[in-house]
Design a protein around this motif. Structure first.
Motif, short mmCIF file in Angstrom:
data_model
loop_
_atom_site.label_atom_id
_atom_site.label_comp_id
_atom_site.label_asym_id
_atom_site.label_seq_id
_atom_site.Cartn_x
_atom_site.Cartn_y
_atom_site.Cartn_z
N UNK A 10 0.85 -1.19 0.00
CA UNK A 10 0.00 0.00 0.00
C UNK A 10 0.88 1.23 0.00
N UNK A 11 0.50 2.23 -0.78
CA UNK A 11 1.27 3.48 -0.80
C UNK A 11 0.46 4.58 -1.44
N UNK A 12 0.98 5.80 -1.28
CA UNK A 12 0.41 6.97 -1.94
C UNK A 12 1.40 7.48 -2.98
N UNK A 38 -6.25 1.26 -7.45
CA UNK A 38 -5.51 2.51 -7.62
C UNK A 38 -6.57 3.59 -7.78
N UNK A 39 -6.77 4.35 -6.71
CA UNK A 39 -7.86 5.33 -6.70
C UNK A 39 -7.35 6.69 -6.25
N UNK A 40 -7.94 7.74 -6.83
CA UNK A 40 -7.56 9.08 -6.45
C UNK A 40 -7.84 10.05 -7.57
N UNK A 43 -3.52 14.38 -8.74
CA UNK A 43 -2.40 14.77 -7.88
C UNK A 43 -2.09 13.78 -6.77
N UNK A 44 -3.03 12.88 -6.46
CA UNK A 44 -2.80 11.92 -5.37
C UNK A 44 -3.54 10.63 -5.67
N UNK A 45 -2.80 9.52 -5.70
CA UNK A 45 -3.39 8.20 -5.96
C UNK A 45 -2.97 7.26 -4.83
N UNK A 46 -3.94 6.52 -4.30
CA UNK A 46 -3.63 5.47 -3.33
C UNK A 46 -3.61 4.14 -4.08
#
Length: 84
Positions: A10-12, A38-40, A43-46
């Motif tokens: 898991x990461x951002x 992979x959602x977001x 500018x930012x995806x988890x």
């Protein structure tokens, strides 16, 4: 208990012009694993993924932007009641 995919990654990813669809597509096609999320936004995806090659996920995601909040857990160890 043997799991097909041992590591929970898991990461951002923080960056510019990020695409959920591109990230999902690349990981699904190029890195063996399952349970991909992979959602977001741009500018930012988890990212969340089960795989045996967590370093490939980290390497790819790092190529897209700054990665943070990185968690790599060994699910086989957790299944045996040990620290992941």
């Amino acid at each position: 208990m043997m799991l097909e995919f041992k590591f929970d990654v898991q990461l951002l990813i923080e960056g510019e012009n990020l695409s959920e669809d591109e990230i999902n597509g690349y990981i699904a096609k190029n890195i063996e694993g399952d349970s991909l999320l992979a959602v977001g936004d741009e500018e930012l995806i988890k990212v969340h993924y089960h795989t045996n090659v967590p370093w490939k996920v980290l390497e790819y995601c790092a190529s897209l932007g700054d990665i943070s909040d990185i968690v790599v857990e060994n699910m086989e160890r957790q299944a045996r009641g040990l620290q992941g």
